[in-house]
Design an enzyme around this catalytic site. Structure first.
Site, PDB file in Angstrom:
ATOM      1  N   ARG A 110       0.798  -1.233   0.000  1.00  0.00           N
ATOM      2  CA  ARG A 110       0.000   0.000   0.000  1.00  0.00           C
ATOM      3  C   ARG A 110       0.829   1.281   0.000  1.00  0.00           C
ATOM      4  NH1 ARG A 110      -2.342  -3.960   2.634  1.00  0.00           N
ATOM      5  NH2 ARG A 110      -4.532  -4.383   2.198  1.00  0.00           N
ATOM      6  N   HIS A 135      -0.981  -2.574  -4.534  1.00  0.00           N
ATOM      7  CA  HIS A 135      -0.435  -3.478  -5.554  1.00  0.00           C
ATOM      8  C   HIS A 135      -0.416  -2.881  -6.964  1.00  0.00           C
ATOM      9  CE1 HIS A 135       0.001  -6.409  -2.516  1.00  0.00           C
ATOM     10  NE2 HIS A 135      -1.171  -7.009  -2.591  1.00  0.00           N
ATOM     11  N   HIS A 209       3.169 -12.809  -5.383  1.00  0.00           N
ATOM     12  CA  HIS A 209       2.077 -12.937  -4.421  1.00  0.00           C
ATOM     13  C   HIS A 209       1.526 -14.370  -4.379  1.00  0.00           C
ATOM     14  CE1 HIS A 209      -1.283 -11.729  -1.967  1.00  0.00           C
ATOM     15  NE2 HIS A 209      -1.034 -10.442  -2.098  1.00  0.00           N
ATOM     16  N   ASP A 281      -1.581  -9.824   8.355  1.00  0.00           N
ATOM     17  CA  ASP A 281      -1.438  -9.129   7.068  1.00  0.00           C
ATOM     18  C   ASP A 281      -0.493  -7.961   7.348  1.00  0.00           C
ATOM     19  OD1 ASP A 281      -1.668  -8.088   4.544  1.00  0.00           O
ATOM     20  OD2 ASP A 281      -3.824  -7.720   4.634  1.00  0.00           O
ATOM     21  N   GLU A 347       5.342 -12.391   1.036  1.00  0.00           N
ATOM     22  CA  GLU A 347       5.588 -11.364   0.018  1.00  0.00           C
ATOM     23  C   GLU A 347       6.818 -10.581   0.427  1.00  0.00           C
ATOM     24  OE1 GLU A 347       1.694  -9.168  -0.480  1.00  0.00           O
ATOM     25  OE2 GLU A 347       1.044 -10.847   0.748  1.00  0.00           O
TER      26      GLU A 347
END
Ligand code: GLA
Length: 390
Positions: A110, A135, A209, A281, A347
């Protein structure tokens, strides 16, 4: 060294096979075949990399999407350990939601308020995730058809994917040329290297990803898969998952994976970071011997199958995401629906919102410089690597 790409163009519809080594039961090879046509009429191919031990990685020229990684368990039983779909149409329709297996750019993760300032000029991006850019925006690298050039490597089989992103695409400055190379090595690793150049100063964050489930794609939750992350700190965020700018110690929190811990052990804790993200996350700040060194980032272990995944990277961070937004509405390549916690991602990346966080490692790429980064996913088992059962 690239193999003769004319050979590939002579046989675009037949697929090609290159026997590169015959030391194992399976000769390392690279095949390709037509996969489908995008909604706007572009041909997409699927590439299959097979190493000496029968490990198989498949990817598409569309988005560089890794559709399958077939790896043996301790008995040699092969399973596909990444989430995916069965058709190009499903990848096209759903990529904006899930990004399964894709190459992400120009900016993975982000950017707060979908804007940043570089050398006094403000750049505005598409706000495609609440108020933020996620992304790479509406048409990121995950939705573009890459040019693919097969490669013959001394240690495995691979291919280089390249594209040119025009100046201003998705609001980012500079004409950017990007090359990502996937190599499946004969020591059972998928090595991903990235290179990029720009003609005007810009910002950049590249990742892949893939969603891993070491018990097999579609087999259910990964909560009992055991994770180690080589990080003493993480980057806490606000409710929209934009880092506050602090680097917070993981000690004493559910973010502490310095010793191997089941993913689900603390997933339902009321720890603020987990509440904001509906699970994991987050970006962990990797412990590194020196900035940019290729060093150990994370290990995942699935006790029933004995499968082990080790991740090494030159990047400073890793986003671990427990597929919190999968809600059972998508049917995957194994013919089963995907739900929260059915996979985890690793990631490898620079930290989220770095263009607005001068204290974070820089994501700026200056005109004329070359960006380079490398991530290695190594597949193993808890006993000697088995002979793959056909
Ligand atoms: C990253 C983000 C998540 C989510 C997924 C894709 O992991 O951090 O919040 O957007 O991509 O669904």
């Amino acid at each position: 060294m690239p193999f003769d790409s004319n050979m590939a163009s002579l046989a675009p519809w037949l697929g090609i096979a290159l026997a590169l080594a015959t030391t194992g039961a399976h000769a390392a090879k690279l095949d390709h075949a037509p996969y489908g046509t995008t909604k706007d009429g572009k041909q997409v191919e699927i590439y299959t990399l097979t190493n000496d031990h029968g490990v198989v990685v498949k990817f598409l020229s569309y988005g560089g999407i890794i559709t399958e990684i077939n790896a043996p368990d301790r008995q040699g039983q092969v399973a596909d350990i990444v989430l995916g779909f069965r058709t190009l149409e499903e990848y096209e329709t759903n990529s904006a939601k899930v990004y399964f297996g894709a190459l992400i750019g120009r900016y993975a993760n982000r950017i707060g308020q979908a804007r940043f300032t570089l050398e006094g000029q403000e750049y505005k991006l598409a706000a495609n995730n609440g108020p933020n850019s996620l992304h790479g925006g509406n048409v990121g690298f995950d939705k573009q058809v890459w040019q693919v050039e097969p490669l013959r490597m001394s240690d495995g089989v691979g291919a280089t994917l390249s594209l040119t992103s025009p100046n201003g695409q998705e609001g980012f400055p500079g004409t950017l040329t990007v090359r990502a190379t996937y190599t499946l090595t004969n020591d059972n690793a998928l090595r991903i290297t990235y290179e990029a150049q720009t003609d005007k100063d810009t910002v950049l964050n590249l990742t892949n990803h893939s969603y891993f489930n070491l018990a097999g794609n579609g087999s259910g939750t990964v909560e009992d898969q055991i994770l180690t992350i080589n990080a003493d700190r993480f980057t806490p965020t606000d409710a929209t998952l934009i880092p506050t700018g602090e680097l917070t110690p993981v000690a004493g929190t559910p973010m502490d994976f310095r010793t191997a811990t089941p993913i689900g052990a603390r997933l339902r804790s009321s720890f603020q970071a987990l509440v904001y993200a509906h699970g994991y996350d987050h970006n962990w700040v990797l412990n590194k011997p020196s900035p940019g060194a290729l060093s150990f980032a994370a290990r995942a272990y699935e006790p029933r199958s004995g499968r082990v995944l080790d991740c090494y990277t030159t990047e400073p961070g890793v986003q671990v995401y427990t597929s919190n937004f999968l809600d059972g509405s998508l049917v995957g390549s194994a013919g089963r629906t995907y739900r929260q916690t059915d996979a985890f991602t690793l990631e490898t990346q620079h930290f989220p919102d770095s263009p607005n966080k001068p204290q974070f490692p820089t994501t700026e790429l200056k005109a004329g410089q070359t960006f380079r980064s490398e991530t290695v996913f190594r597949f193993a088992t808890d006993s000697p690597f088995p002979q793959v059962n056909p």
